[in-house]
Design a protein around this motif. Structure first.
Motif, PDB file in Angstrom:
ATOM      1  N   GLY A 290      -9.202  15.976  10.781  1.00 59.97           N
ATOM      2  CA  GLY A 290      -9.246  14.979  10.881  1.00 59.97           C
ATOM      3  C   GLY A 290      -7.975  13.983  10.551  1.00 59.97           C
ATOM      4  N   ARG A 291      -8.839  12.226   9.445  1.00 60.03           N
ATOM      5  CA  ARG A 291      -8.590  11.095   9.609  1.00 60.03           C
ATOM      6  C   ARG A 291      -8.476  11.075   8.172  1.00 60.03           C
ATOM      7  N   LEU A 292      -8.009  10.104   7.886  1.00 63.75           N
ATOM      8  CA  LEU A 292      -7.644   9.765   6.267  1.00 63.75           C
ATOM      9  C   LEU A 292      -7.620   8.190   6.563  1.00 63.75           C
ATOM     10  N   LYS A 293      -7.544   7.314   5.397  1.00 65.73           N
ATOM     11  CA  LYS A 293      -6.567   5.977   5.488  1.00 65.73           C
ATOM     12  C   LYS A 293      -6.096   5.568   4.058  1.00 65.73           C
ATOM     13  N   ALA A 294      -5.491   4.766   3.750  1.00 62.38           N
ATOM     14  CA  ALA A 294      -4.657   4.399   2.725  1.00 62.38           C
ATOM     15  C   ALA A 294      -5.063   3.182   3.079  1.00 62.38           C
ATOM     16  N   ARG A 295      -5.677   2.173   1.670  1.00 64.96           N
ATOM     17  CA  ARG A 295      -5.808   0.624   2.128  1.00 64.96           C
ATOM     18  C   ARG A 295      -4.263   0.144   1.381  1.00 64.96           C
ATOM     19  N   ASP A 296      -4.332  -0.934   1.998  1.00 65.07           N
ATOM     20  CA  ASP A 296      -3.034  -2.137   1.888  1.00 65.07           C
ATOM     21  C   ASP A 296      -3.425  -3.372   2.326  1.00 65.07           C
ATOM     22  N   PRO A 297      -3.347  -4.350   1.196  1.00 63.80           N
ATOM     23  CA  PRO A 297      -4.129  -5.539   2.039  1.00 63.80           C
ATOM     24  C   PRO A 297      -3.281  -6.280   2.263  1.00 63.80           C
ATOM     25  N   LEU A 299      -0.165  -8.640   4.761  1.00 62.75           N
ATOM     26  CA  LEU A 299      -0.439  -8.349   6.548  1.00 62.75           C
ATOM     27  C   LEU A 299       0.729  -7.781   7.129  1.00 62.75           C
ATOM     28  N   GLY A 300       0.712  -7.885   8.385  1.00 63.74           N
ATOM     29  CA  GLY A 300       2.328  -7.081   8.997  1.00 63.74           C
ATOM     30  C   GLY A 300       3.085  -6.246   8.526  1.00 63.74           C
ATOM     31  N   GLU A 301       4.004  -6.042   8.558  1.00 64.68           N
ATOM     32  CA  GLU A 301       4.851  -5.054   8.698  1.00 64.68           C
ATOM     33  C   GLU A 301       4.764  -4.848   7.135  1.00 64.68           C
ATOM     34  N   ASN A 302       4.079  -5.211   6.064  1.00 65.28           N
ATOM     35  CA  ASN A 302       4.286  -5.446   3.994  1.00 65.28           C
ATOM     36  C   ASN A 302       2.658  -4.217   4.391  1.00 65.28           C
ATOM     37  N   GLY A 303       2.286  -4.719   5.492  1.00 57.39           N
ATOM     38  CA  GLY A 303       0.948  -3.542   5.408  1.00 57.39           C
ATOM     39  C   GLY A 303       1.492  -2.516   5.766  1.00 57.39           C
ATOM     40  N   LEU A 304       2.298  -1.827   6.216  1.00 55.61           N
ATOM     41  CA  LEU A 304       2.208  -0.681   6.934  1.00 55.61           C
ATOM     42  C   LEU A 304       2.701   1.262   5.936  1.00 55.61           C
ATOM     43  N   VAL A 305       1.570   1.622   6.559  1.00 53.92           N
ATOM     44  CA  VAL A 305       1.775   2.933   5.412  1.00 53.92           C
ATOM     45  C   VAL A 305       2.271   4.030   5.972  1.00 53.92           C
ATOM     46  N   ASP A 306       2.661   4.438   5.579  1.00 49.46           N
ATOM     47  CA  ASP A 306       3.358   6.087   6.578  1.00 49.46           C
ATOM     48  C   ASP A 306       3.033   7.341   5.071  1.00 49.46           C
ATOM     49  N   TYR A 307       2.226   8.353   5.927  1.00 51.00           N
ATOM     50  CA  TYR A 307       1.690   9.318   5.217  1.00 51.00           C
ATOM     51  C   TYR A 307       2.970  10.686   5.277  1.00 51.00           C
ATOM     52  N   ARG A 308       2.666  11.056   4.320  1.00 53.72           N
ATOM     53  CA  ARG A 308       3.214  12.934   4.437  1.00 53.72           C
ATOM     54  C   ARG A 308       2.674  13.599   3.558  1.00 53.72           C
ATOM     55  N   ILE A 309       2.756  14.787   4.063  1.00 53.83           N
ATOM     56  CA  ILE A 309       2.263  16.439   2.823  1.00 53.83           C
ATOM     57  C   ILE A 309       3.061  16.436   2.032  1.00 53.83           C
ATOM     58  N   LEU A 310       2.661  16.753   0.010  1.00 58.08           N
ATOM     59  CA  LEU A 310       3.812  17.046  -0.782  1.00 58.08           C
ATOM     60  C   LEU A 310       3.763  18.404  -0.690  1.00 58.08           C
ATOM     61  N   GLU A 311       2.607  18.406  -1.210  1.00 61.01           N
ATOM     62  CA  GLU A 311       1.833  20.144  -1.358  1.00 61.01           C
ATOM     63  C   GLU A 311       1.054  20.646  -0.443  1.00 61.01           C
ATOM     64  N   GLY A 312       0.836  22.295  -1.367  1.00 59.69           N
ATOM     65  CA  GLY A 312      -0.591  22.905  -0.991  1.00 59.69           C
ATOM     66  C   GLY A 312      -0.549  23.777  -0.141  1.00 59.69           C
ATOM     67  N   ASP A 323      -1.737   7.410  12.697  1.00 63.33           N
ATOM     68  CA  ASP A 323      -1.680   6.084  14.033  1.00 63.33           C
ATOM     69  C   ASP A 323      -1.310   4.955  14.292  1.00 63.33           C
ATOM     70  N   SER A 324      -0.923   4.110  14.684  1.00 68.15           N
ATOM     71  CA  SER A 324       0.379   2.844  14.636  1.00 68.15           C
ATOM     72  C   SER A 324      -0.749   2.228  14.588  1.00 68.15           C
ATOM     73  N   GLU A 325      -2.015   2.415  16.013  1.00 69.73           N
ATOM     74  CA  GLU A 325      -2.989   0.924  15.984  1.00 69.73           C
ATOM     75  C   GLU A 325      -3.768   0.718  14.818  1.00 69.73           C
ATOM     76  N   THR A 326      -4.350   1.953  14.054  1.00 64.13           N
ATOM     77  CA  THR A 326      -5.358   1.636  13.225  1.00 64.13           C
ATOM     78  C   THR A 326      -4.919   2.201  11.341  1.00 64.13           C
ATOM     79  N   GLN A 327      -3.363   2.359  11.509  1.00 66.47           N
ATOM     80  CA  GLN A 327      -2.235   3.046  10.317  1.00 66.47           C
ATOM     81  C   GLN A 327      -3.690   4.509   9.462  1.00 66.47           C
ATOM     82  N   GLU A 328      -3.976   4.409  10.267  1.00 74.62           N
ATOM     83  CA  GLU A 328      -4.851   5.831   9.384  1.00 74.62           C
ATOM     84  C   GLU A 328      -3.632   7.086   9.627  1.00 74.62           C
ATOM     85  N   ALA A 329      -4.023   8.116   8.397  1.00 69.58           N
ATOM     86  CA  ALA A 329      -3.496   9.653   8.684  1.00 69.58           C
ATOM     87  C   ALA A 329      -4.175  10.989   9.928  1.00 69.58           C
ATOM     88  N   VAL A 330      -3.033  10.850  10.669  1.00 65.59           N
ATOM     89  CA  VAL A 330      -3.914  12.410  11.330  1.00 65.59           C
ATOM     90  C   VAL A 330      -3.450  13.245  11.073  1.00 65.59           C
TER      91      VAL A 330
END
Length: 794
Positions: A290-297, A299-312, A323-330
């Motif tokens: 599945g995919r999920l996306k964090a919203r960052d208003p 622009l450019g490199e300021n709107g880039l988002v990284d994802y990681r799993i903390l626990e679970g 996904d570098s194009e859609t900025q979604e977590a896969v």
């Protein structure tokens, strides 16, 4: 009585109506019948009173017709007769000439100007032109003066079924909502047939569905396609290819057909609630969950988002990437999951900005977390055997139906469907075993032989009932346990050679034994001489108690002239359960040896030749015998060719070469179109074979008693007696057999088949006695009994 009279009147009226209908149909269906109405040549007058009372006179025409019929696509060798025109003024003297004009006159339709017969010279097609309007007139042949007013008539082309149905608007495309009720109308398809719809069933169409069951159905008469299954799910299957057939002749056999394709698409309805990300247990590592996306208003490199799993609890089963194009977590599957073990996992995922401006750090942390719950979806998996393999044992020679063992598999899915077992035939080609499909019990089908095959390696397949027909296989190894059912025998079958001058007490051979059965621990063979040779004075046997035995000589010297071969029967016993024994014969041959006991020769031939004949003499005797046999064979062959037998066998029956020249089959070369069995008298099937046609070499006088008998004699017995005499007398003509033309077969009611149609004869015999021989000879009596009358009349 009144009711009976009424019924009679009713049936008479009904018969008249039926007769009129049949006659009208027959008259209308044939294009070859005359449609003219003849009238008397005298002038008939109708008197009609007008308004003023005057009398009007009107003369009828001498011929009247409506229309003719001719069948289309006629391909006969001759022009087809359409009909015949005839005028009342035609007296048949040839002075009347008939003239035809109009559509197709002279090209398609021709008329015989003398008889009025109209023929169609070309093949007609009703679909090109259904009818032709023609004009006929009768004129005087010498002056061409019209004798009748011209009359117009129609020739209709009668339809045949020569055009298949066609779907002019196909292929079709239709849409219907998913989850529609059974019987929902989808689309209507229509086929056309160029044949005549008003005549017969050539254009009567019936629709049927060839492809698309059981999802859709079609109405046979209207061609409307309807849904046939409830709850058709677009998410499971969206498009269906349906093939519809239209068949003429009302769908009966022999009709022509045409097909069309209909592509039906299910449209979507809102029948699925929203769900969080799910993963199926049959997915392989690396597949996306599945995919999920964090919203960052920004622009450019300021709107880039990284994802990681903390626990679970799913950290070991899932991994996350971006996904570098859609900025979604896969989220992807890291290793397989099992629905039956754990049905859901929870992950705490963090989203953060990789580029943080130090001026705004105080504004708060540039990251956020969320909880992702992943549900494991149950997949239809094949059944699972409780163990990876099975090993069973069964005794050899056990009767068929003996239980070997049981295998067990279960459906691990949530549905827990029952399992059916089977043995794939390629693993048990000779079908030694069967398995109960319900409980997995394996049994033998017949006794097994360990000596032929000690191990049987088969497979058992388990299939889930009601699932997707997935199966699981397990290996089953079956050992055949040994039973002592084979007697021991010599290990080798070599002859033992002994010298003529052998000394008593010498060991000449040590014999051993073998057994096809398994040699158990402490099992050995016991040897002894057979009872009939225990007291022999030539040889003795000593059992060595190690499954071998020693053979000794107990007398001094042997002579090949007296006996060159000795047969020593030895009894061998095993100590198995049950014990088995056999008697084997040891062959001992006496040989010639030198002083050092070296064998020189074991052949007894020189002694026989010296006492009898030499080799050359024996060869000469054999050559003479061969020559004598050749002479005898040649003599017998000449004797057989000298004279052929009088008997002709059934397979050599010369009547099988009868050729009927009026047969329109294979012609003169067809000798199998005639069944020769029809010529054979069934009363003669008593084993007697007819003689060949040979002429007697000597003329014998007519035997007494051959004259015609009186009327008191049984004629059938007389004929049978004469037939028997003729068949067994080679001097009695005719030389093949007597043919009885009065024979009509058993119980035949047919008339005479005789070709004797002449009423005259050259014989002076008196045939009046034939009148008293009965109905079988009535034809002959009528033919020959009229001779005197014919002569008297002449």
């Amino acid at each position: 009585m009144q009711e009976g009279l009424r019924l009679q009147v009713f049936f008479l009226c009904l018969g008249a109506v039926l007769w009129t209908t049949i006659a009208s149909g027959m008259h209308r269906s044939s294009g070859l019948r005359e449609r003219s109405h003849r009238h008397h040549s005298s002038l008939h007058r109708h008197r009609e009173r007008g308004k003023e009372g005057q009398v009007l006179h009107r003369s009828k025409r001498g011929w009247v017709w409506n229309q003719f019929f001719v069948i289309e696509e006629y391909t006969g060798p001759d022009p087809v007769l359409v009909g015949r025109l005839h005028s009342d003024v035609d007296s048949g003297d040839g002075n009347i000439k008939y003239i035809l004009s109009g559509e197709g006159a002279g090209t398609i339709f021709v008329i015989d100007d003398k008889t009025g017969n109209i023929h169609a010279t070309k093949t007609l097609d009703r679909e090109e032109q259904a009818q032709y309007t023609l004009t006929a007139q009768a004129v005087a042949r010498d002056t061409n003066k019209p004798l009748e007013p011209p009359s117009e008539f129609i020739v209709k082309v009668q339809d045949i079924n020569d055009n298949p149905p066609e779907f002019l608007h196909g292929p079709y495309y239709a849409r219907v909502a998913e989850m529609s009720n059974v019987g929902t109308s989808v689309i209507k398809v229509t086929a056309t047939d160029a044949d005549d719809p008003t005549y017969g069933n050539s254009a009567r169409l019936v629709y049927s569905i060839l492809q698309g069951q059981p999802y859709f159905s079609v109405e046979p008469q209207t061609g409307i396609i309807r849904t046939a299954l409830p709850n058709m799910d677009r998410e499971a299957r969206q498009e269906y290819d349906v093939v519809i057939q239209a068949k003429d002749m009302g769908g009966h056999m022999g009709g022509l057909s045409g097909t069309t394709q209909v592509k039906i698409t299910l449209t979507d309805v809102n029948d699925n609630p929203p769900k969080f990300a799910q993963v199926s247990e049959d997915k392989v590592p690396g597949e996306e969950v599945g995919r999920l996306k964090a919203r960052d208003p920004d622009l450019g490199e300021n709107g880039l988002v990284d994802y990681r799993i903390l626990e679970g609890d799913g950290m070991n089963f899932f991994e996350i990437s971006k996904d570098s194009e859609t900025q979604e977590a896969v989220i992807k599957l890291k290793k397989p999951v099992d629905f039956e073990t754990k049905r859901s996992y929870t992950l705490r995922v963090e989203a953060s900005n990789p580029h943080v401006d130090s001026r705004f750090i105080a504004w708060g942390p540039y990251k956020d977390t969320t909880i992702v719950k992943i549900s494991v979806e149950d997949a239809d998996e094949p059944p699972t055997f409780l163990v990876p393999g099975y090993s069973f044992e069964v005794e050899e020679n056990a009767p068929g139906g003996t239980v070997v063992g049981r295998v067990h598999a279960k459906d691990t899915d949530m549905m827990n469907n029952p399992v059916r077992y089977m043995i794939p035939r390629y693993t048990d080609l000779e079908e030694f075993f069967t398995i109960n499909p319900e409980d997995g019990m394996i049994k033998t089908t017949r006794p097994l032989d360990r000596e032929a095959q000690s191990w049987h390696n088969i497979s058992v397949s388990a299939t889930e009932i009601g699932g997707h027909h997935q199966d699981a296989k397990v290996r089953v190894n079956i050992k055949v346990k040994d039973v002592n059912d084979n007697a021991p025998e010599f290990a080798t079958q070599n002859e033992v050679l002994v010298c003529e001058n052998v000394t008593p007490g010498k060991l000449i051979e040590t014999v051993s034994a073998t057994d096809k059965d398994e040699m158990a621990h402490r099992q050995h063979f016991h040897f002894s001489l057979a009872p009939e040779v225990v007291n022999n004075h030539s040889f003795s046997l000593k059992d060595n108690r190690d499954s071998t035995a020693s053979i000794f000589v107990i007398r001094k010297g042997f002579s090949r002239m007296t006996q060159d071969v000795y047969h020593l029967p030895i009894e061998i016993n095993d100590n198995g359960v049950p014990p088995m024994s056999s008697t084997n014969t040891l062959i001992i041959r006496v040989c010639s040896c030198d002083s050092k006991d070296t064998i020189l020769s074991c052949n007894v031939e020189p002694f026989i030749l010296s006492a009898g004949l030499s080799t050359g003499a024996l060869i000469a005797i054999l050559a003479c015998i061969v020559i004598l046999l050749a002479i005898v064979v040649l003599f017998v062959a000449l004797r057989r060719q000298k004279k052929e037998p009088l008997i002709i066998f059934e397979e050599e029956d010369i009547r099988e070469n009868i050729i009927t020249y009026d047969d329109e089959g294979g012609g003169e070369e067809d000798t199998e179109a005639f069944d020769i069995a029809t010529l054979q008298n069934p009363d003669g099937a008593n084993g007697f074979l007819p003689r060949k046609d040979i002429k007697p070499e000597l003329a014998f006088p007519l035997r007494p008693g051959m004259r015609p008998l009186g009327t008191t004699v049984d004629v059938d017995d007389f004929i049978k007696t004469r037939i028997c005499d003729a068949d067994n007398d080679p001097t009695a003509p005719p030389y093949d057999s007597i043919q009885i033309y009065g024979y009509e077969g058993r119980g035949s009611i047919a008339g005479s088949l005789s070709s004797l149609e002449s009423v005259t004869t050259d014989s002076d015999l008196d045939y009046d006695y034939l009148q008293s021989w009965g109905p079988r000879f009535k034809k002959l009596a009528d033919l020959y009994g009229t001779k005197d009358y014919a002569d008297d009349n002449s």
